[in-house]
Scaffold this active site. Structure first.
Site, PDB file in Angstrom:
ATOM      1  N   CYS A 186       0.848  -1.200   0.000  1.00  0.00           N
ATOM      2  CA  CYS A 186       0.000   0.000   0.000  1.00  0.00           C
ATOM      3  C   CYS A 186       0.879   1.244   0.000  1.00  0.00           C
ATOM      4  O   CYS A 186       1.491   1.577   1.023  1.00  0.00           O
ATOM      5  CB  CYS A 186      -0.909  -0.026   1.226  1.00  0.00           C
ATOM      6  SG  CYS A 186      -1.764   1.529   1.547  1.00  0.00           S
ATOM      7  N   CYS A 240       0.052   4.058   2.478  1.00  0.00           N
ATOM      8  CA  CYS A 240       0.464   3.799   3.865  1.00  0.00           C
ATOM      9  C   CYS A 240       1.976   3.957   4.021  1.00  0.00           C
ATOM     10  O   CYS A 240       2.429   4.447   5.054  1.00  0.00           O
ATOM     11  CB  CYS A 240       0.074   2.386   4.293  1.00  0.00           C
ATOM     12  SG  CYS A 240      -1.496   1.803   3.640  1.00  0.00           S
ATOM     13  N   ASP A 241       2.771   3.561   3.045  1.00  0.00           N
ATOM     14  CA  ASP A 241       4.210   3.420   3.278  1.00  0.00           C
ATOM     15  C   ASP A 241       5.136   4.225   2.356  1.00  0.00           C
ATOM     16  O   ASP A 241       6.354   4.209   2.561  1.00  0.00           O
ATOM     17  CB  ASP A 241       4.575   1.929   3.197  1.00  0.00           C
ATOM     18  CG  ASP A 241       3.808   1.128   4.237  1.00  0.00           C
ATOM     19  OD1 ASP A 241       3.942   1.446   5.421  1.00  0.00           O
ATOM     20  OD2 ASP A 241       3.045   0.219   3.866  1.00  0.00           O
TER      21      ASP A 241
END
Ligand code: FAD
Length: 295
Positions: A113, A116-117
């Site tokens: 993702c 998210c990262d």
């Protein structure tokens, strides 16, 4: 929202409110919004449903059992709900990268993702594995942070929506490498590169992050255990009214065998499912708990 407006007492039991669309930065193809963050779109849909009395419980459903014409929904906290009708909209899980060490480095350089990262990779080199529109969107987001983003495609070219493809072509930080099969993730403690097979040869590419975007696998275990028909890909089989083979059970979205996994399609199928549930409850459902037509 439709179920609520049709006066059905409606409960959403969902593990992560918002689902997959909430994990994507910008949605630019949802009618009515030229551009909206995925999280915002999910929030708005939920607020709209709540406005009509729909409730949300953030829990995992462990089992759905049929007891004559009532469904028992059992959740991870041990709660039990009874429903006269069920709509399955369990979506997909990310397909894991089938490469050596991919699992070992999950969370230490291998991610699923970008939203998210991606910030972990400011001024670093990363690779996105995948060839569809999801991969294109992940690469565009990563390019806002990373020094260089390689898109590793198995086939010839990226099969992305033309506006996304154009943005990629115009972005000097993104490079597409075609005919590539990632066979191994390299590194000691963290990822330092990938080993790829390209036209019969093995090549190494130095990257510190690998983002996997190779599609999803339908989350249909609950459906299967309940007796709902799934196809050879594990997708729930529905008709045009979103009905499954079980009376009172409907399905919508990415978990079904639609082919084109998009938010607007999932929403539209959800509307069809809600309306079909309403029709079922108001015209077919028998109030007494009768099994197999017994009195
Ligand atoms: C990187 C990426 C970018 C994308 N970009 C776009 C885009 O720009 N435009 C677009 O239209 N689409 C986009 N999509 C696709 C879109 O996200 C999906 O089509 C859409 O989210 C599918 O909705 P759904 O409700 O069917 O499933 P999901 O969104 O997958 O939702 C399923 C929900 O069910 C929950 N769940 C599953 N099993 C259980 C259980 N046992 N108990 C409780 N809860 C459970 C999950 O936690 C999840 O919340 C993108 C997808 C990806 C991966």
């Amino acid at each position: 929202m439709y179920a609520g407006r049709l006066n059905l007492r409606t409960l959403i039991v969902g593990e992560e409110a918002g689902g997959l669309i909430a994990t994507t930065t910008l949605v630019e193809n949802y009618p009515g919004f030229v551009s909206i963050p995925g999280g915002k779109l999910a929030e708005r849909l939920l607020e709209h449903a709540k406005h009509y009395g729909v409730e949300l419980i953030e829990e995992r459903v462990e089992e759905i059992r049929q007891n004559c014409n009532v469904f028992e929904v059992l959740t991870s906290s041990g709660s039990r709900y009874e429903a006269k009708s069920v709509i399955l909209a369990t979506g997909t899980v990310h397909r894991k990268l089938p490469a050596k060490n991919a699992e070992k480095f999950e969370g230490r350089g291998v991610y699923y993702c970008a939203l998210c990262d991606a910030p972990l990779f400011r001024d670093r080199k990363v690779a996105v594995v995948g060839g569809g529109d999801g991969a294109a969107k992940e690469a565009l987001l990563l390019a806002e942070y990373a020094e260089k983003v390689y898109i590793l495609c198995r086939d010839e070219g990226l099969h992305a929506e033309p506006p996304n493809l154009r943005k990629i072509e115009e972005n000097p930080r993104i490079e597409i490498i075609n005919h590539t099969n990632v066979v191994e993730i390299l590194g000691e403690e963290r990822v330092s590169g990938v080993l790829m097979q390209r036209q019969g040869r093995e090549e190494r590419l130095e990257v510190e992050g690998v983002f996997v975007a190779i599609g999803g696998i339908p989350r249909s275990e609950l459906a299967r255990r309940l007796g709902v028909e799934v196809n050879e890909k594990g997708e729930v089989v529905t008709d045009k009214q979103a009905r499954t083979n079980l009376a009172g059970v409907f399905a919508a979205g990415d978990v079904t065998a639609g082919g084109f996994r998009q938010a607007i399609i999932s929403v539209a199928e959800g509307v069809t499912a809600a309306y079909s549930a309403y029709r079922y409850l108001t015209s077919e459902y028998v109030e007494t708990r009768r099994c197999n037509g017994e009195p």
